[in-house]
Design a protein around this motif. Structure first.
Motif, PDB file in Angstrom:
ATOM      1  N   ILE A 161       0.844  -1.196   0.000  1.00 34.29           N
ATOM      2  CA  ILE A 161       0.000   0.000   0.000  1.00 34.29           C
ATOM      3  C   ILE A 161       0.879   1.246   0.000  1.00 34.29           C
ATOM      4  CG2 ILE A 161      -1.772   1.282   1.256  1.00 34.29           C
ATOM      5  CD1 ILE A 161      -2.727  -1.381   2.419  1.00 34.29           C
ATOM      6  N   GLY A 162       0.615   2.106  -0.956  1.00 36.94           N
ATOM      7  CA  GLY A 162       1.325   3.385  -1.037  1.00 36.94           C
ATOM      8  C   GLY A 162       0.376   4.517  -0.712  1.00 36.94           C
ATOM      9  N   GLN A 163       0.914   5.578  -0.102  1.00 41.18           N
ATOM     10  CA  GLN A 163       0.045   6.699   0.241  1.00 41.18           C
ATOM     11  C   GLN A 163       0.825   8.013   0.353  1.00 41.18           C
ATOM     12  OE1 GLN A 163      -1.609   6.781   4.250  1.00 41.18           O
ATOM     13  NE2 GLN A 163      -0.237   5.143   4.894  1.00 41.18           N
ATOM     14  N   ASP A 164       0.144   9.093  -0.001  1.00 39.91           N
ATOM     15  CA  ASP A 164       0.577  10.470   0.207  1.00 39.91           C
ATOM     16  C   ASP A 164      -0.619  11.246   0.749  1.00 39.91           C
ATOM     17  OD1 ASP A 164       3.338  10.533  -0.808  1.00 39.91           O
ATOM     18  OD2 ASP A 164       2.420  10.051  -2.731  1.00 39.91           O
ATOM     19  N   VAL A 165      -0.345  12.275   1.550  1.00 41.01           N
ATOM     20  CA  VAL A 165      -1.411  13.033   2.197  1.00 41.01           C
ATOM     21  C   VAL A 165      -1.232  14.513   1.910  1.00 41.01           C
ATOM     22  CG1 VAL A 165      -2.557  13.562   4.385  1.00 41.01           C
ATOM     23  CG2 VAL A 165      -1.516  11.312   4.045  1.00 41.01           C
ATOM     24  N   ASP A 166      -2.341  15.189   1.597  1.00 41.11           N
ATOM     25  CA  ASP A 166      -2.375  16.640   1.440  1.00 41.11           C
ATOM     26  C   ASP A 166      -3.388  17.211   2.418  1.00 41.11           C
ATOM     27  OD1 ASP A 166      -0.693  17.356  -1.083  1.00 41.11           O
ATOM     28  OD2 ASP A 166      -1.880  15.603  -1.676  1.00 41.11           O
ATOM     29  N   MET A 167      -2.999  18.297   3.110  1.00 42.67           N
ATOM     30  CA  MET A 167      -3.872  18.863   4.140  1.00 42.67           C
ATOM     31  C   MET A 167      -3.849  20.385   4.081  1.00 42.67           C
ATOM     32  SD  MET A 167      -2.957  16.625   7.502  1.00 42.67           S
ATOM     33  CE  MET A 167      -1.234  17.114   7.406  1.00 42.67           C
ATOM     34  N   GLY A 168      -4.987  20.987   4.434  1.00 40.11           N
ATOM     35  CA  GLY A 168      -5.085  22.423   4.637  1.00 40.11           C
ATOM     36  C   GLY A 168      -5.586  22.682   6.042  1.00 40.11           C
ATOM     37  N   LEU A 169      -4.895  23.548   6.782  1.00 42.58           N
ATOM     38  CA  LEU A 169      -5.217  23.784   8.186  1.00 42.58           C
ATOM     39  C   LEU A 169      -5.366  25.272   8.474  1.00 42.58           C
ATOM     40  CD1 LEU A 169      -2.579  21.388   9.828  1.00 42.58           C
ATOM     41  CD2 LEU A 169      -4.996  20.887   9.403  1.00 42.58           C
ATOM     42  N   VAL A 170      -6.247  25.601   9.409  1.00 43.84           N
ATOM     43  CA  VAL A 170      -6.322  26.924  10.015  1.00 43.84           C
ATOM     44  C   VAL A 170      -5.757  26.808  11.422  1.00 43.84           C
ATOM     45  CG1 VAL A 170      -7.847  28.782  10.778  1.00 43.84           C
ATOM     46  CG2 VAL A 170      -8.333  27.557   8.649  1.00 43.84           C
ATOM     47  N   ARG A 171      -4.855  27.729  11.798  1.00 43.18           N
ATOM     48  CA  ARG A 171      -4.143  27.629  13.068  1.00 43.18           C
ATOM     49  C   ARG A 171      -4.332  28.894  13.897  1.00 43.18           C
ATOM     50  NH1 ARG A 171       1.078  24.706  12.703  1.00 43.18           N
ATOM     51  NH2 ARG A 171       2.054  26.636  13.424  1.00 43.18           N
ATOM     52  N   LEU A 172      -4.433  28.693  15.216  1.00 42.83           N
ATOM     53  CA  LEU A 172      -4.498  29.797  16.174  1.00 42.83           C
ATOM     54  C   LEU A 172      -3.431  29.561  17.233  1.00 42.83           C
ATOM     55  CD1 LEU A 172      -6.022  32.342  17.238  1.00 42.83           C
ATOM     56  CD2 LEU A 172      -7.411  30.763  18.607  1.00 42.83           C
ATOM     57  N   ASN A 173      -2.516  30.526  17.394  1.00 43.51           N
ATOM     58  CA  ASN A 173      -1.392  30.378  18.323  1.00 43.51           C
ATOM     59  C   ASN A 173      -1.393  31.470  19.382  1.00 43.51           C
ATOM     60  OD1 ASN A 173      -0.203  28.103  17.121  1.00 43.51           O
ATOM     61  ND2 ASN A 173       0.950  29.361  15.660  1.00 43.51           N
ATOM     62  N   TYR A 174      -0.933  31.089  20.578  1.00 49.36           N
ATOM     63  CA  TYR A 174      -0.654  32.053  21.645  1.00 49.36           C
ATOM     64  C   TYR A 174       0.836  32.007  21.932  1.00 49.36           C
ATOM     65  CZ  TYR A 174      -0.474  34.477  26.090  1.00 49.36           C
ATOM     66  OH  TYR A 174      -0.161  35.364  27.091  1.00 49.36           O
ATOM     67  N   ARG A 175       1.504  33.156  21.810  1.00 48.06           N
ATOM     68  CA  ARG A 175       2.941  33.219  22.042  1.00 48.06           C
ATOM     69  C   ARG A 175       3.225  33.884  23.384  1.00 48.06           C
ATOM     70  NH1 ARG A 175       4.016  36.577  18.816  1.00 48.06           N
ATOM     71  NH2 ARG A 175       5.018  38.273  19.932  1.00 48.06           N
ATOM     72  N   PHE A 176       4.104  33.273  24.150  1.00 41.66           N
ATOM     73  CA  PHE A 176       4.480  33.818  25.441  1.00 41.66           C
ATOM     74  C   PHE A 176       5.500  34.935  25.221  1.00 41.66           C
ATOM     75  CE2 PHE A 176       3.165  29.464  26.000  1.00 41.66           C
ATOM     76  CZ  PHE A 176       2.249  29.561  27.045  1.00 41.66           C
ATOM     77  N   GLY A 177       5.162  36.138  25.663  1.00 40.68           N
ATOM     78  CA  GLY A 177       5.986  37.305  25.389  1.00 40.68           C
ATOM     79  C   GLY A 177       5.142  38.341  24.697  1.00 40.68           C
TER      80      GLY A 177
END
Length: 262
Positions: free
Chosen positions: A236-252
């Motif tokens: 079995i062969g496979q490749d994956v494509d994804m689209g993501l929305v991200r929300l980050n909190y940065r310290f500082g």
């Protein structure tokens, strides 16, 4: 006598008027000294620091199954491969990420770990065994990547690359009855590349979009029946494509202010 008095008074008045002019000029207020305003100070967004966040989106895993004829019973050639067909396993995903970035000028460097739950599913009818339906599912994946980015103040564009790991499940169903014929599970490692665009909308919070591609190669998987009996193998062969929305909190927060240039 009167003429002398009037003349004296006139002379005194003339002298008084001549003296009053310089005195009045001296009494005028001098123009105050105004110091030049300091240069404007503009805060520069700093992407440096540890961050943690959540993500969600969707993806598609392209999977192709090749039956491994170990004994030659199907193809007549032991160990040969014959294609059973391909399908796309699609669905949604949600997860989280944690990482660290440091900024030098407008360049931003970082490292990140990400873990997601997923429900990517797809199936097709086997070209070798027409009564069987092959189904694939990805139920989790993880990424460990490095990043290189370029910032325009609070806007960051970056590319990433590193390792990927996915949790796969495979099932074979009998089409007439719908019964499970055989199944298999695996944890597969591969590579990942991606790119993203992130916008800092407060000193600590940022939101962005990201695209990732996972290279997972080919692997031969052994199947078993529900009773635990060996039921053959597929490559079995496979490749994956994804689209993501991200929300980050940065310290500082913002870095040190710098003088604006004119």
């Amino acid at each position: 006598m009167k003429k002398i008095l009037v003349g004296a008074i006139g002379a005194i008045g003339a002298v008084a008027l001549s003296l009053s002019a310089p005195v009045s000029a001296a009494d005028l207020a001098a123009h105050p000294y105004v110091k030049a305003p300091p240069p404007a100070i503009a805060a520069v967004y700093d992407w440096s620091g540890f961050y943690i966040g959540i993500n969600g989106g969707g993806g598609s895993a392209h999977k192709c199954w090749d039956f491994v004829d170990a004994t030659g019973a199907v193809t007549g050639v032991p160990g040969s491969l014959v294609g059973e067909g391909c399908h796309n396993a699609t669905g949604g995903t949600v997860g989280g990420q944690i990482g660290y970035r440091w900024q030098s000028g407008q360049w931003v460097f970082g490292a990140e770990g990400q873990g997601n739950w997923a429900d990517f599913r797809g199936d097709n009818t086997s070209a070798v065994f027409p009564a069987d339906r092959n189904r694939s599912r990805i139920d989790s994946f993880g990424l460990i990547t490095g990043q290189i980015g370029y910032a325009w103040n609070n806007v960051l564009f970056y590319v990433k690359g590193g390792g990927a790991v996915v949790g796969d499940k495979y099932d074979v169903f009998d089409i007439p009855s719908g019964a499970l014929v055989a199944s298999a599970r695996e944890t597969r490692w591969g590579g990942a590349v991606g790119a993203g665009l992130e916008f800092g909308f407060t000193p600590n919070w940022s939101v962005g979009v990201e695209y990732d591609h996972l290279f997972l190669g080919h692997r031969t998987i052994g199947f078993t029946t529900p009773a635990g009996i060996a039921a053959g193998s597929d490559r079995i062969g496979q490749d994956v494509d994804m689209g993501l929305v991200r929300l980050n909190y940065r310290f500082g927060g913002y870095g040190a202010p710098v003088a604006a240039r004119y």
